[in-house]
Write a protein that holds these residues in place. Structure first.
Motif, short mmCIF file in Angstrom:
data_model
loop_
_atom_site.label_atom_id
_atom_site.label_comp_id
_atom_site.label_asym_id
_atom_site.label_seq_id
_atom_site.Cartn_x
_atom_site.Cartn_y
_atom_site.Cartn_z
N GLN A 165 -3.02 2.35 0.39
CA GLN A 165 -2.17 1.02 -0.26
C GLN A 165 -2.52 0.05 0.46
OE1 GLN A 165 1.80 2.17 1.19
NE2 GLN A 165 2.70 0.12 0.72
N LYS A 166 -3.15 -0.16 1.51
CA LYS A 166 -3.74 -1.29 1.99
C LYS A 166 -5.00 -1.75 1.08
CE LYS A 166 -3.36 -0.32 6.93
NZ LYS A 166 -4.03 0.23 8.16
N ILE A 167 -5.72 -0.96 0.67
CA ILE A 167 -6.75 -1.68 -0.27
C ILE A 167 -6.12 -2.09 -1.44
CG2 ILE A 167 -8.81 -0.75 -1.67
CD1 ILE A 167 -9.41 1.13 0.34
N CYS A 168 -5.13 -1.31 -2.17
CA CYS A 168 -4.51 -1.94 -3.40
C CYS A 168 -3.70 -3.14 -2.98
CB CYS A 168 -3.48 -0.93 -3.62
SG CYS A 168 -4.28 0.55 -4.43
N GLU A 169 -3.08 -3.28 -2.14
CA GLU A 169 -2.24 -4.58 -1.73
C GLU A 169 -3.28 -5.88 -1.40
OE1 GLU A 169 1.62 -2.56 0.39
OE2 GLU A 169 -0.13 -3.27 1.68
#
Length: 404
Positions: free
Chosen positions: A147-151
């Motif tokens: 999720q962090k990478i995508c955000e």
């Protein structure tokens, strides 16, 4: 005019089938017509035109292999960016056939997340499509980092689509929504090996996980995420037949769920005819159960490029930030750098992306939709099958296609 070098001829009763693997055309001829074609004798102008339209004959000055060499080089660089990211090598299952057995458990840190995002940002230098493939281990063991990478990528204005290879056990409504909305997940691959007893024994998980995964397959499809259900064949014909019968009643046909049977890797150049006969029988069961359409199950199409590991814009990123060509060769023989330090002239990088064609592959009639197959297998770096799995049963597959 001359015959294409990629015509596959075989007799079917009192007829002859011609399949051109470059143009993907199939023609059924009488024996006399086939003889005239093979010898390029007595063909009328109308016949020459028709065969030419189908790619079965070509002009004398046409070098089909040179055309494919051009495509290999062009599309290896012209294709979009493909990042296969392992946010962890940990897994909540213990599959008996897993090739990652013994791999040290590494989980990506927040510091590495920033370095990975920076690497992707610096690598993407055009408006070509960006595809991220979440791999592992089990990707969902480390959903927060995904999720962090995508955000972070979204905040940087990078438009991407993602796919995932997962066992599906950890999915729920909340995660499925995040995968769709935040990660832009378009496809997930989930493997099934049999009903609950078999599934539990193969994966080393409680039997209750089977029902959960079946529900999660439907959950993904309901969120407009395509699911590819892979059924590994390893002398388990009966178990997979039972599974297919169960799925036909439980999930029925769904345009977002695709099923396929794939033989367990043996480290041989091509899969034996005996094994593939079992696989084809299971494919027939999928069709009879109404789970698949023939036109979706058997797709022989021309490949513009080879495998993932030979793409100039393809990278496997490990949890510690190391870069590899292929997720099957995550060792010193496949290491090409790190997200902080990478050169396209790395020796291992050049070795994998080399677009030269072996003499054996160049002379193979199936080359247009194989393009040399698995590069890691060809280099002797992984115990994988190099050739397209249908190589030794091509006639039986074409017979099935002709029934469409």
């Amino acid at each position: 005019m001359k015959l294409s070098k990629y015509n596959f001829f075989y007799e079917k009763g009192d007829q002859c089938v011609v399949f051109n693997t470059f143009s993907n055309s199939i023609v059924i001829l009488g024996k006399d017509e086939a003889h005239a074609l093979q010898n390029m004798e007595g063909l009328t102008g109308e016949e020459l035109f028709a065969y030419s339209e189908q790619g079965i004959i070509v002009e004398d000055n046409v070098d089909e292999l040179a055309m494919m060499r051009f495509d290999n080089a062009y599309f290896a660089g012209a294709g979009g960016y493909h990042f296969r990211i392992l946010t962890t090598t940990a897994c909540n299952a213990r599959c008996t056939y897993c090739y990652e057995k013994g791999t040290a458990v590494i989980t990506m840190t927040d510091e590495t997340v920033e370095k990975v995002v920076t690497f992707i940002q610096n690598t993407v230098t055009s408006n070509k499509p960006i595809r991220i493939e979440w791999f592992g281990g089990e990707p969902l063991v480390n959903m927060p980092v995904i999720q962090k990478i995508c955000e972070r990528l979204t905040k940087l204005g990078l438009v991407f689509e993602s796919t995932m290879v997962t066992n599906g056990i950890l999915l729920d409504d909340k995660i499925a929504k995040k995968l769709k909305d935040t990660c832009h997940l378009s496809k997930a691959q989930i493997t099934l090996d049999g009903l609950a007893d078999v599934y539990s024994a193969v994966k080393g998980v409680p039997k209750s996980c089977f029902d959960k995964v079946i529900s999660n397959i439907a959950l993904l499809a309901s969120n407009e995420i395509t699911v590819h259900v892979r059924m590994n064949y390893a002398d388990n014909h009966g178990a997979l037949l039972d599974l297919i019968n169960y799925l036909s009643n439980k999930l029925c046909f769904n345009k977002r769920i695709f099923y396929y049977v794939y033989p367990i890797f043996e480290g041989k150049e091509s899969v034996s005819k005996e094994i593939m006969e079992k696989v084809l029988d299971l494919n027939d069961a999928l069709l009879s159960a109404g789970l698949m359409k023939k036109s979706d199950l058997y797709k022989f199409t021309y490949r513009q490029t080879r495998c993932f590991a030979t793409g100039y814009n393809s990278f496997t990123i490990a949890p510690d930030g190391k870069l590899y060509n292929c997720s099957h060769v995550m060792n010193d023989n496949g290491l090409v750098g790190t997200v902080e330090s990478y050169s396209p002239y790395n020796t291992n990088r050049i070795r994998f992306v080399d677009q030269n064609i072996s003499e054996k592959c160049a002379d193979c009639v199936l080359y247009p939709f194989c393009k040399g197959g698995c590069r890691a297998a060809e280099l002797g770096e992984a115990d994988l099958n190099q050739c397209v799995i249908y190589k030794n049963c091509i006639e039986a597959v074409l017979d099935r296609l002709l029934d469409i």
